[in-house]
Design a protein around this motif. Sequence first.
Motif, PDB file in Angstrom:
ATOM      1  N   PRO A 188      22.443  74.149  20.272  1.00 40.78           N
ATOM      2  CA  PRO A 188      22.603  73.478  19.012  1.00 40.78           C
ATOM      3  C   PRO A 188      23.617  72.936  18.552  1.00 40.78           C
ATOM      4  CG  PRO A 188      21.553  75.703  19.152  1.00 40.78           C
ATOM      5  CD  PRO A 188      22.340  75.553  20.356  1.00 40.78           C
TER       6      PRO A 188
ATOM      7  N   SER B 176      20.544  71.898  11.723  1.00 43.20           N
ATOM      8  CA  SER B 176      20.652  72.159  13.131  1.00 43.20           C
ATOM      9  C   SER B 176      19.665  71.726  14.043  1.00 43.20           C
ATOM     10  CB  SER B 176      20.583  73.764  13.338  1.00 43.20           C
ATOM     11  OG  SER B 176      20.815  74.260  14.622  1.00 43.20           O
ATOM     12  N   TYR B 177      20.291  71.048  15.382  1.00 47.86           N
ATOM     13  CA  TYR B 177      19.235  70.235  16.118  1.00 47.86           C
ATOM     14  C   TYR B 177      19.796  70.240  17.655  1.00 47.86           C
ATOM     15  CZ  TYR B 177      23.120  66.735  15.801  1.00 47.86           C
ATOM     16  OH  TYR B 177      24.254  66.398  16.061  1.00 47.86           O
ATOM     17  N   GLN B 178      18.970  70.206  18.525  1.00 47.00           N
ATOM     18  CA  GLN B 178      18.943  70.127  19.794  1.00 47.00           C
ATOM     19  C   GLN B 178      18.295  68.927  20.539  1.00 47.00           C
ATOM     20  OE1 GLN B 178      18.229  74.584  20.699  1.00 47.00           O
ATOM     21  NE2 GLN B 178      18.752  73.948  22.382  1.00 47.00           N
TER      22      GLN B 178
ATOM     23  N   HIS C 291      25.277  71.009  14.799  1.00 49.35           N
ATOM     24  CA  HIS C 291      25.091  71.036  13.432  1.00 49.35           C
ATOM     25  C   HIS C 291      25.649  69.979  12.367  1.00 49.35           C
ATOM     26  CE1 HIS C 291      23.884  75.236  14.372  1.00 49.35           C
ATOM     27  NE2 HIS C 291      24.995  75.154  15.187  1.00 49.35           N
TER      28      HIS C 291
ATOM     29  N   LYS D  98      14.515  70.687  19.354  1.00 56.08           N
ATOM     30  CA  LYS D  98      14.387  71.624  18.431  1.00 56.08           C
ATOM     31  C   LYS D  98      15.127  71.088  17.122  1.00 56.08           C
ATOM     32  CE  LYS D  98      13.997  75.418  21.466  1.00 56.08           C
ATOM     33  NZ  LYS D  98      14.410  76.464  22.020  1.00 56.08           N
TER      34      LYS D  98
END
Length: 192
Positions: free
Chosen positions: A27, A135-137, A29, A114
């Motif tokens: 993740p 917060s990302y993937q 941010h 995500k």
Amino acid sequence: MKRMIIYIIGVIAALIIAIGIYGGSQPKHVSAQIFIEASTAQVWALWSKFDNVADFVPMVHDAHTVGDITEGLGQARRCNIQPGVYVEERITAWNPGKAYAMEVYQKEGVMIDKMQVDFQVKPSGDGTLALVHMSYQMQGLADFLPIYGMMKTQAIDHLVGIKHLSETGEKITAELLEALKKKYLSDYKILP
């Protein structure tokens, strides 16, 4: 030359295999905040009305509630970005008048694997401090693209849009947003 091509193909294949084995990225941010010259209750009323996101985020063409829950924990929405490109988001935490969190649970045509976004409002002097944390993937090889700048821009766009809507009641267009980002430059900042 032939060896170089074989080497490049080998590196790409190893990269694809590594992504498959390790499940993609960790993740990342982005956090940002903005000062809004409006009451916390007023900002919250607009920000927590989950299906009005197109009023202050111009990349969202339209949004509507999905399912039976119309407010708070579990409420979901579909944000149509362009034909065939959308995200569906659901509220995963709800603290009325103060904060909520949402996750992207379904998507089409976007590179995000995500994503969770936290929104918070708190009184600050004669106005409100609005904060967003993303917060990302990313999916597969998209993790190797310079996405942070794009995500930072999305956070700023979101905050500038909610600021303008809260202070004026005026919905945001893409053209207006670009002018407002310059006008409000001293009001927002990216957090470490």
